[in-house]
Scaffold this active site. Structure first.
Site, PDB file in Angstrom:
ATOM      1  N   CYS A 113      12.971  22.558 -10.325  1.00 61.68           N
ATOM      2  CA  CYS A 113      13.916  22.881 -11.774  1.00 61.68           C
ATOM      3  C   CYS A 113      12.888  23.181 -12.834  1.00 61.68           C
ATOM      4  O   CYS A 113      13.123  23.206 -13.949  1.00 61.68           O
ATOM      5  CB  CYS A 113      14.732  21.606 -11.882  1.00 61.68           C
ATOM      6  SG  CYS A 113      13.900  20.042 -12.467  1.00 61.68           S
ATOM      7  N   ASN A 136       0.774  -1.324   0.085  1.00 59.55           N
ATOM      8  CA  ASN A 136      -0.012  -0.003  -0.045  1.00 59.55           C
ATOM      9  C   ASN A 136       0.785   1.283  -0.028  1.00 59.55           C
ATOM     10  O   ASN A 136       1.761   1.485   0.586  1.00 59.55           O
ATOM     11  CB  ASN A 136      -0.866   0.072   1.176  1.00 59.55           C
ATOM     12  CG  ASN A 136      -1.943  -1.094   1.228  1.00 59.55           C
ATOM     13  OD1 ASN A 136      -1.895  -1.934   0.020  1.00 59.55           O
ATOM     14  ND2 ASN A 136      -2.724  -1.446   2.324  1.00 59.55           N
ATOM     15  N   VAL A 137       0.357   2.291  -0.620  1.00 63.84           N
ATOM     16  CA  VAL A 137       1.034   3.331  -0.905  1.00 63.84           C
ATOM     17  C   VAL A 137       0.450   4.676   0.015  1.00 63.84           C
ATOM     18  O   VAL A 137       0.552   5.786   0.285  1.00 63.84           O
ATOM     19  CB  VAL A 137       1.012   3.995  -2.231  1.00 63.84           C
ATOM     20  CG1 VAL A 137       2.011   2.762  -3.029  1.00 63.84           C
ATOM     21  CG2 VAL A 137      -0.224   4.157  -2.753  1.00 63.84           C
ATOM     22  N   GLU A 147     -11.892 -13.057   0.162  1.00 63.99           N
ATOM     23  CA  GLU A 147     -12.209 -13.970  -1.050  1.00 63.99           C
ATOM     24  C   GLU A 147     -10.801 -14.857  -1.109  1.00 63.99           C
ATOM     25  O   GLU A 147      -9.815 -14.633  -0.563  1.00 63.99           O
ATOM     26  CB  GLU A 147     -12.243 -12.943  -2.292  1.00 63.99           C
ATOM     27  CG  GLU A 147     -13.363 -12.335  -2.478  1.00 63.99           C
ATOM     28  CD  GLU A 147     -13.082 -11.332  -3.681  1.00 63.99           C
ATOM     29  OE1 GLU A 147     -12.427 -11.442  -4.539  1.00 63.99           O
ATOM     30  OE2 GLU A 147     -14.198 -10.451  -3.745  1.00 63.99           O
ATOM     31  N   HIS A 177       5.917  -0.489  -2.668  1.00 67.42           N
ATOM     32  CA  HIS A 177       5.589   0.149  -3.784  1.00 67.42           C
ATOM     33  C   HIS A 177       5.309   1.535  -3.635  1.00 67.42           C
ATOM     34  O   HIS A 177       4.905   2.259  -4.468  1.00 67.42           O
ATOM     35  CB  HIS A 177       4.160  -0.269  -4.210  1.00 67.42           C
ATOM     36  CG  HIS A 177       3.860  -1.739  -4.712  1.00 67.42           C
ATOM     37  ND1 HIS A 177       2.842  -2.362  -4.751  1.00 67.42           N
ATOM     38  CD2 HIS A 177       5.033  -2.595  -5.361  1.00 67.42           C
ATOM     39  CE1 HIS A 177       3.014  -3.553  -5.227  1.00 67.42           C
ATOM     40  NE2 HIS A 177       4.417  -3.791  -5.482  1.00 67.42           N
ATOM     41  N   SER A 213      -4.597  -9.508  -3.097  1.00 64.16           N
ATOM     42  CA  SER A 213      -4.889 -10.602  -4.088  1.00 64.16           C
ATOM     43  C   SER A 213      -3.860 -11.501  -4.608  1.00 64.16           C
ATOM     44  O   SER A 213      -3.879 -12.609  -5.073  1.00 64.16           O
ATOM     45  CB  SER A 213      -5.366  -9.747  -5.549  1.00 64.16           C
ATOM     46  OG  SER A 213      -4.463  -8.918  -5.847  1.00 64.16           O
ATOM     47  N   CYS A 265      15.290  15.786 -12.726  1.00 64.27           N
ATOM     48  CA  CYS A 265      16.465  15.887 -11.835  1.00 64.27           C
ATOM     49  C   CYS A 265      16.337  14.731 -10.629  1.00 64.27           C
ATOM     50  O   CYS A 265      17.328  14.571  -9.814  1.00 64.27           O
ATOM     51  CB  CYS A 265      16.600  17.218 -11.104  1.00 64.27           C
ATOM     52  SG  CYS A 265      15.519  17.618  -9.872  1.00 64.27           S
ATOM     53  N   ASN A 321      -8.172 -12.879   4.174  1.00 63.78           N
ATOM     54  CA  ASN A 321      -8.790 -11.985   2.815  1.00 63.78           C
ATOM     55  C   ASN A 321     -10.323 -12.210   2.706  1.00 63.78           C
ATOM     56  O   ASN A 321     -10.829 -13.645   3.262  1.00 63.78           O
ATOM     57  CB  ASN A 321      -8.114 -12.624   1.669  1.00 63.78           C
ATOM     58  CG  ASN A 321      -8.038 -11.889   0.339  1.00 63.78           C
ATOM     59  OD1 ASN A 321      -9.348 -11.443   0.122  1.00 63.78           O
ATOM     60  ND2 ASN A 321      -7.247 -11.488  -0.088  1.00 63.78           N
ATOM     61  N   ALA A 328     -10.462  -7.987   7.167  1.00 67.37           N
ATOM     62  CA  ALA A 328      -9.466  -7.755   7.975  1.00 67.37           C
ATOM     63  C   ALA A 328      -9.547  -6.965   9.137  1.00 67.37           C
ATOM     64  O   ALA A 328      -9.119  -7.390  10.342  1.00 67.37           O
ATOM     65  CB  ALA A 328      -8.258  -6.854   7.122  1.00 67.37           C
TER      66      ALA A 328
HETATM   67  P1  OAD Z   1      -6.046  -5.900  -5.075  1.00 65.65           P
HETATM   68  O1  OAD Z   1      -7.202  -4.690  -5.263  1.00 65.65           O
HETATM   69  O2  OAD Z   1      -5.527  -6.751  -6.180  1.00 65.65           O
HETATM   70  O3  OAD Z   1      -6.684  -7.017  -3.902  1.00 65.65           O
HETATM   71  C1  OAD Z   1      -7.318  -6.472  -2.896  1.00 65.65           C
HETATM   72  C2  OAD Z   1      -7.517  -7.779  -1.953  1.00 65.65           C
HETATM   73  O4  OAD Z   1      -8.231  -7.329  -0.812  1.00 65.65           O
HETATM   74  C3  OAD Z   1      -8.341  -8.708  -2.912  1.00 65.65           C
HETATM   75  O5  OAD Z   1      -7.964  -9.934  -2.708  1.00 65.65           O
HETATM   76  C4  OAD Z   1      -9.787  -8.728  -1.965  1.00 65.65           C
HETATM   77  O6  OAD Z   1     -10.393  -9.850  -1.793  1.00 65.65           O
HETATM   78  C5  OAD Z   1      -9.011  -8.420  -0.507  1.00 65.65           C
HETATM   79  N1  OAD Z   1     -10.167  -7.508   0.340  1.00 65.65           N
HETATM   80  C6  OAD Z   1     -10.956  -6.426   0.002  1.00 65.65           C
HETATM   81  N2  OAD Z   1     -11.421  -6.032   0.891  1.00 65.65           N
HETATM   82  C7  OAD Z   1     -10.971  -6.533   2.172  1.00 65.65           C
HETATM   83  C8  OAD Z   1     -11.027  -6.608   3.600  1.00 65.65           C
HETATM   84  N3  OAD Z   1     -11.873  -5.889   4.265  1.00 65.65           N
HETATM   85  N4  OAD Z   1     -10.730  -7.338   4.247  1.00 65.65           N
HETATM   86  C9  OAD Z   1      -9.760  -8.317   3.943  1.00 65.65           C
HETATM   87  N5  OAD Z   1      -9.324  -8.262   2.544  1.00 65.65           N
HETATM   88  C10 OAD Z   1     -10.156  -7.754   1.754  1.00 65.65           C
HETATM   89  O7  OAD Z   1      -4.714  -5.164  -4.074  1.00 65.65           O
HETATM   90  P2  OAD Z   1      -3.408  -5.574  -3.927  1.00 65.65           P
HETATM   91  O8  OAD Z   1      -3.301  -6.968  -3.662  1.00 65.65           O
HETATM   92  O9  OAD Z   1      -2.796  -4.789  -2.860  1.00 65.65           O
HETATM   93  O10 OAD Z   1       0.677  -1.978  -7.377  1.00 65.65           O
HETATM   94  O11 OAD Z   1      -2.647  -5.185  -5.199  1.00 65.65           O
HETATM   95  C11 OAD Z   1      -1.232  -5.324  -5.335  1.00 65.65           C
HETATM   96  C12 OAD Z   1      -0.712  -4.370  -6.195  1.00 65.65           C
HETATM   97  O12 OAD Z   1      -1.412  -4.134  -7.404  1.00 65.65           O
HETATM   98  C13 OAD Z   1      -0.916  -2.745  -5.456  1.00 65.65           C
HETATM   99  O13 OAD Z   1       0.229  -2.472  -4.670  1.00 65.65           O
HETATM  100  C14 OAD Z   1      -0.697  -1.905  -6.866  1.00 65.65           C
HETATM  101  C15 OAD Z   1      -1.774  -2.598  -7.683  1.00 65.65           C
HETATM  102  O14 OAD Z   1      -1.838  -2.383  -8.803  1.00 65.65           O
HETATM  103  C16 OAD Z   1       1.159  -1.040  -8.067  1.00 65.65           C
HETATM  104  O15 OAD Z   1       0.538  -0.002  -8.268  1.00 65.65           O
HETATM  105  C17 OAD Z   1       2.559  -1.298  -8.515  1.00 65.65           C
END
Ligand code: OAD
Length: 246
Positions: free
Chosen positions: A152, A104-105, A217, A121, A191, A132, A215, A233
């Protein structure tokens, strides 16, 4: 095993572990109102994150990409850590050695009070000059001008990692090192499809370290982790970490 038993087992593993690594993704911030990437709430003006979070998209239309980031920044600025984030601060306090690897960012783990955080990330509040390389933290919402400019006069970009870009080398290397050496890994709200970050969990599985997944799902990890728990979560993590009676 029924869900309550899985939660109890996972809680026991965490309580008995001296060295814990946690891997989080967008799902942990969903209950704080931050849109995930792949869920239905991830769309913005009908664009998906995969279409906008790329160097090519930024080159083609920096204004559009910046408008999306400005929208995400405004959502994140209003967001507060939820019980899932707060449970992880408790886990850090209760654990001898603790590492929180986050994709997460949004900076919410820091706001919640965790200290050992590896942001693999990047961070949405950071801006980096496209010419720069100067970096600055800027929490202004909305940004003006958009796109923001460097001292710049060149255009700044968000200080995040885009698809096709390398992760900060030392940070991701440290994440893998910790995941290979710890006693247990907790994976929450991801995910687990974006590599190399998702590989942190796989590395632990390969090293024979127990991995617990929380998760909403099923994911690609669900079938191969030691314990997989379906739920939010913000609801499951406090139970796991406080080990409260269900
Ligand atoms: P995703 O959007 O791919 O996945 C979110 C996950 O959280 C899914 O598996 C959902 O089922 C789960 N979820 C949703 N709500 C929830 C809750 N309340 N409790 C538990 N689980 C829940 O997000 P990321 O896995 O973070 O990268 O994605 C990975 C990366 O892809 C990100 O950091 C970003 C993205 O594009 C970059 O931008 C490089």
């Amino acid at each position: 095993m029924v869900k309550e038993d899985r939660i109890q087992r996972a809680a026991t593993i965490l309580r008995e572990s001296r060295d814990v690594v946690v891997l989080t993704g967008a799902g942990i911030s969903a209950e704080s109102g931050v849109p995930t990437f792949r869920g239905a709430d991830g769309l913005w003006k009908n664009y998906s994150a995969q279409e906008l979070a790329t160097p090519e998209a930024f080159q083609r239309d920096p204004q559009l990409v910046w408008e999306w980031y400005d929208w995400r920044r405004s959502r994140i600025a209003r967001a507060r850590p939820n019980p899932g984030h707060l449970a992880l601060t408790q886990l850090e306090k209760a654990t001898h050695r603790f590492t929180l690897v986050t994709q997460n960012v949004d900076g919410l783990h820091d706001l919640a009070g965790n200290r050992e955080i590896l942001e693999v990330h990047g961070n949405i509040w950071k801006l980096r000059c496209t010419e720069c390389g100067l970096e600055r933290v800027d929490r202004t919402v909305p940004l003006d001008p958009l796109p923001p400019l460097c001292e710049c006069r060149a255009m700044m970009r968000p200080g995040v990692v885009w698809f096709g870009e390398s992760l900060p080398e030392d940070t991701i290397a440290l994440a893998f090192q910790r995941a290979n050496q710890c006693d247990a890994v907790l994976v929450a709200g991801t995910s687990a499809v974006v590599y190399p970050a998702a590989g942190v969990a796989l590395a632990a599985i390969q090293a024979g370290i127990p991995v617990i997944e929380v998760n909403l799902e099923e994911t690609e990890l669900s079938a191969i982790v030691e314990i997989s728990i379906r739920g939010r979560a913000g609801e499951v993590l406090p139970f796991l970490i406080n080990d409260r009676e269900l």
